[in-house]
Design an enzyme around this catalytic site. Structure first.
Site, PDB file in Angstrom:
ATOM      1  N   LYS A 175      -1.542  42.422   4.088  1.00 38.79           N
ATOM      2  CA  LYS A 175      -1.123  41.547   2.989  1.00 38.79           C
ATOM      3  C   LYS A 175      -2.150  40.406   2.909  1.00 38.79           C
ATOM      4  CE  LYS A 175       0.737  38.110   1.355  1.00 38.79           C
ATOM      5  NZ  LYS A 175      -0.171  37.296   0.490  1.00 38.79           N
ATOM      6  N   GLU A 250      -2.536  32.299  14.273  1.00 38.97           N
ATOM      7  CA  GLU A 250      -3.781  31.521  14.281  1.00 38.97           C
ATOM      8  C   GLU A 250      -3.664  30.535  13.133  1.00 38.97           C
ATOM      9  OE1 GLU A 250      -6.177  31.473  16.348  1.00 38.97           O
ATOM     10  OE2 GLU A 250      -5.698  33.260  17.519  1.00 38.97           O
ATOM     11  N   CYS A 284     -11.281  27.194   9.500  1.00 43.57           N
ATOM     12  CA  CYS A 284     -10.325  26.698  10.498  1.00 43.57           C
ATOM     13  C   CYS A 284     -11.070  25.905  11.553  1.00 43.57           C
ATOM     14  CB  CYS A 284      -9.597  27.865  11.132  1.00 43.57           C
ATOM     15  SG  CYS A 284     -10.698  29.168  11.659  1.00 43.57           S
ATOM     16  N   GLU A 385      -4.954  18.056   8.753  1.00 43.55           N
ATOM     17  CA  GLU A 385      -5.969  18.984   8.259  1.00 43.55           C
ATOM     18  C   GLU A 385      -6.127  18.804   6.745  1.00 43.55           C
ATOM     19  OE1 GLU A 385      -5.138  23.286   8.115  1.00 43.55           O
ATOM     20  OE2 GLU A 385      -7.044  23.581   9.155  1.00 43.55           O
TER      21      GLU A 385
HETATM   22  P1  NAD Z   1      -1.504  29.892   3.919  1.00 42.13           P
HETATM   23  O1  NAD Z   1      -0.641  29.596   5.082  1.00 42.13           O
HETATM   24  O2  NAD Z   1      -1.198  29.237   2.629  1.00 42.13           O
HETATM   25  O3  NAD Z   1      -1.500  31.467   3.599  1.00 42.13           O
HETATM   26  C1  NAD Z   1      -1.891  32.407   4.548  1.00 42.13           C
HETATM   27  C2  NAD Z   1      -1.227  33.746   4.228  1.00 42.13           C
HETATM   28  O4  NAD Z   1       0.185  33.633   4.426  1.00 42.13           O
HETATM   29  C3  NAD Z   1      -1.426  34.205   2.777  1.00 42.13           C
HETATM   30  O5  NAD Z   1      -1.632  35.609   2.747  1.00 42.13           O
HETATM   31  C4  NAD Z   1      -0.070  33.863   2.142  1.00 42.13           C
HETATM   32  O6  NAD Z   1       0.225  34.667   1.028  1.00 42.13           O
HETATM   33  C5  NAD Z   1       0.879  34.140   3.282  1.00 42.13           C
HETATM   34  N1  NAD Z   1       2.192  33.464   3.216  1.00 42.13           N
HETATM   35  C6  NAD Z   1       2.504  32.301   2.598  1.00 42.13           C
HETATM   36  N2  NAD Z   1       3.815  32.012   2.766  1.00 42.13           N
HETATM   37  C7  NAD Z   1       4.349  33.008   3.523  1.00 42.13           C
HETATM   38  C8  NAD Z   1       5.650  33.278   4.055  1.00 42.13           C
HETATM   39  N3  NAD Z   1       6.680  32.458   3.852  1.00 42.13           N
HETATM   40  N4  NAD Z   1       5.829  34.385   4.797  1.00 42.13           N
HETATM   41  C9  NAD Z   1       4.790  35.219   5.040  1.00 42.13           C
HETATM   42  N5  NAD Z   1       3.534  35.027   4.559  1.00 42.13           N
HETATM   43  C10 NAD Z   1       3.309  33.934   3.814  1.00 42.13           C
HETATM   44  O7  NAD Z   1      -3.012  29.581   4.381  1.00 42.13           O
HETATM   45  P2  NAD Z   1      -4.357  29.584   3.509  1.00 42.13           P
HETATM   46  O8  NAD Z   1      -4.357  28.409   2.591  1.00 42.13           O
HETATM   47  O9  NAD Z   1      -4.621  30.939   2.929  1.00 42.13           O
HETATM   48  O10 NAD Z   1      -5.455  29.351   4.649  1.00 42.13           O
HETATM   49  C11 NAD Z   1      -5.829  28.096   5.123  1.00 42.13           C
HETATM   50  C12 NAD Z   1      -5.196  27.809   6.471  1.00 42.13           C
HETATM   51  O11 NAD Z   1      -5.503  28.857   7.385  1.00 42.13           O
HETATM   52  C13 NAD Z   1      -5.735  26.546   7.124  1.00 42.13           C
HETATM   53  O12 NAD Z   1      -4.657  25.831   7.692  1.00 42.13           O
HETATM   54  C14 NAD Z   1      -6.668  27.059   8.204  1.00 42.13           C
HETATM   55  O13 NAD Z   1      -6.871  26.187   9.291  1.00 42.13           O
HETATM   56  C15 NAD Z   1      -5.960  28.302   8.620  1.00 42.13           C
HETATM   57  N6  NAD Z   1      -6.861  29.233   9.281  1.00 42.13           N
HETATM   58  C16 NAD Z   1      -6.764  29.362  10.644  1.00 42.13           C
HETATM   59  C17 NAD Z   1      -7.627  30.206  11.323  1.00 42.13           C
HETATM   60  C18 NAD Z   1      -7.536  30.371  12.817  1.00 42.13           C
HETATM   61  O14 NAD Z   1      -8.062  31.343  13.325  1.00 42.13           O
HETATM   62  N7  NAD Z   1      -6.897  29.474  13.536  1.00 42.13           N
HETATM   63  C19 NAD Z   1      -8.587  30.925  10.610  1.00 42.13           C
HETATM   64  C20 NAD Z   1      -8.659  30.774   9.225  1.00 42.13           C
HETATM   65  C21 NAD Z   1      -7.783  29.928   8.574  1.00 42.13           C
END
Ligand code: NAD
Length: 497
Positions: A175, A250, A284, A385
């Site tokens: 997804k 993550e 991230c 962040e």
């Molecule tokens: P996000 O949390 O908005 O979305 C991530 C994913 O989760 C998307 O596919 C989204 O559709 C899905 N999602 C959203 N709500 C959900 C729910 N209730 N249940 C299940 N899935 C759901 O994050 P983003 O804006 O796409 O990415 C940015 C964030 O990701 C930042 O906080 C960044 O630090 C983090 N990030 C962390 C790492 C790591 O390895 N630690 C790597 C990359 C990004």
């Protein structure tokens, strides 16, 4: 009419049950529509799970070295298609072409690592405490893995999860983030072309709050791996805890680079510009705090501002561009909001702090590289962040204070230290509370064959990448074989014989 893309469920490209689609637009030029992608519903997840269960039944019995051969071909195809995928990724995600090429390369490295793991996937044989008895462990596949990925590494992060999950014999439901569905579409095409049996992989597009949630809540998906914000991770964690699912999280970061008085400042300057403004600060592991020792603070701040102010903004496909757009309007608004917060808290905006006025950038979500000076520990711009091209600069007295400031946030992904003092470097390696520390290199730059992840609110103890991720995607089974022909009782018949 823009191209219409489909889900991949049950071994075929298929329309969503909702018959509803959303537009995917180029963040550097919102007039450019890449395609329309399914806004799927819970019924699509249900079909995907049933198909994945069938896929799992056969794939889990395929010998691991053969599973590895499929991933070898996946790596070879990604090599062939690297440029095509990188260009598609830049168009939908915005980061500059050298970075999207790096993103694909990370997928290639992960595929080749997974391929070799097919001939390892070690168990252990250890001595039994009893005579004529063997004791050993081996790995078993688990089942259907639900993989939920963010927008910022459209190919690399899906591969970090998909390849080890497949190598371990699981079936996968992917997804991807709503902002970058095209790159994962291309990845699934590669997996199928490489010979992955069709029902082993499913791709469902749509909103996280509906589709992601249905996947996490499905009782026949025992493994969930999520990368994204800490906020979303907390919701997923609560569900998985209640349902006793295996979960890898993550999440967010607030990574710091520490520059000590004895550092090579030119080297640190290159590092901080790449760390803070590469990927428009949307990594991230982005450097969002710069902690500088007092003797060099003013000089280094000037050096950073002078260079950051000259970074060229533009579309990522333009070879002269150094900083691309943010992913969408809300991400840009968030950076602007933090500029207001910084001022309100008493920090100053040393450079940037506005949407660029250049009319050529008017159709994209661009924001000026921004540096906040006079930031002190505890300010919101120091703690939270922002996920954009914004760097908070903090002055400290010595290494002790620098370590305290680094550790004083809720996150713990990566950190960096610039110094020529070997004792300081080893102190920092030991005491900085992060999953990854770089010495004389910026906070970004993880390699695919090492474990990747963070502590505190960044993660939940699992790691992606390297050898550790294979533990996450497999179940350890222990077997004892007693060929003594008598009842031997562990712990009881041990020492008196
Ligand atoms: P996000 O949390 O908005 O979305 C991530 C994913 O989760 C998307 O596919 C989204 O559709 C899905 N999602 C959203 N709500 C959900 C729910 N209730 N249940 C299940 N899935 C759901 O994050 P983003 O804006 O796409 O990415 C940015 C964030 O990701 C930042 O906080 C960044 O630090 C983090 N990030 C962390 C790492 C790591 O390895 N630690 C790597 C990359 C990004």
């Amino acid at each position: 009419m823009p191209e219409r893309f489909l889900n991949y469920i049950g071994g075929e490209w298929t329309a969503p049950s909702t018959n509803d689609y959303f537009e995917n637009r180029n963040p550097a030029d919102r007039e450019d529509v890449i395609g329309r992608f399914p806004r799927s519903g819970a019924a699509d997840v249900e079909r995907a799970v049933q198909s994945a269960r069938r896929g799992f039944a056969a794939w889990s019995r395929t010998p691991a070295p053969l599973r590895g051969q499929v991933l070898q071909r996946v790596g070879e195809l990604l090599v062939q298609k690297k440029e095509e995928i990188a260009r598609a990724m830049t168009r939908e995600m915005g980061k500059v072409l050298p970075e999207t090429r790096g993103d694909v390369q990370e997928g290639i490295d992960t595929a080749f690592y997974a391929a070799t793991e097919g001939r390892r996937l070690f168990g252990r044989v250890v001595p039994s405490e009893l005579r004529s008895k063997w004791a050993m462990s081996f790995r078993r596949p688990i089942g259907v893995a639900g993989l939920i990925t963010p927008f910022n590494f459209p190919l690399a992060i899906p591969t970090w999860k998909t390849f080890p999950a497949l190598l371990c014999g699981n079936a996968v439901i992917l997804k991807p983030a709503e902002d970058v569905p095209h790159t994962v579409h291309l990845l699934v095409e590669v997996l199928l072309e490489a010979g992955l049996p069709p029902e082993v992989i499913q791709l469902v597009h749509g909103q996280g709050s509906i589709l992601g949630r249905a996947l996490v809540e499905h009782p026949d998906v025992p493994v969930i791996s999520f990368t994204g914000s800490t906020e979303t991770g907390s919701i997923i964690g609560a569900t998985c805890g209640r349902m006793h699912k295996r979960l890898s999280l993550e999440m967010g970061g607030k990574n710091a680079m520490i520059v000590l008085d004895d550092a090579d400042l030119d080297l640190a300057l290159d590092g901080v510009l790449w760390g803070a403004f590469g990927t428009t600060g949307q990594r991230c592991t982005a450097t969002s705090r710069l902690i500088v020792q007092e003797k060099v603070h003013d000089r280094f701040l000037r050096m950073v501002c002078d260079r950051a102010a000259t970074l060229r903004l533009g579309p990522g496909l333009d070879p002269t561009t150094e900083v691309g757009p943010l992913i969408h309007a809300a991400a840009r608004d968030k950076v602007a909001e933090y500029v207001g917060i910084a001022k309100g808290e008493g920090a100053s905006v040393a450079i940037g702090g506005a949407v660029p006025s250049d009319p050529r950038l008017a159709h994209g979500w661009f924001y000026q590289p921004t540096v906040f000076a006079g930031v002190t520990p505890g300010m919101r711009v120091e703690q939270e962040e922002i996920f954009g091209p914004a760097l908070s600069v903090i002055r400290v007295k010595d290494l002790d204070e620098a370590i305290r400031v680094n550790n004083g946030v809720p996150y713990g992904l990566s950190s960096a230290l610039y110094t020529r003092d070997v004792n300081a470097a080893f102190r920092a390696m030991t005491d900085l509370d992060n999953g990854i520390t770089y010495v004389n290199a910026p906070t970004i730059g993880a390699e695919a064959h090492l474990p990747f992840g963070g502590v505190k609110q960044t993660g939940n103890g699992h790691r992606e990448g390297g050898w550790e991720v294979y533990d996450f995607y497999s179940e350890t089974k222990v077997v004892y074989v007693d060929y003594s022909g008598t009842l031997q009782r562990a712990q009881i018949d041990t020492y008196d014989k």
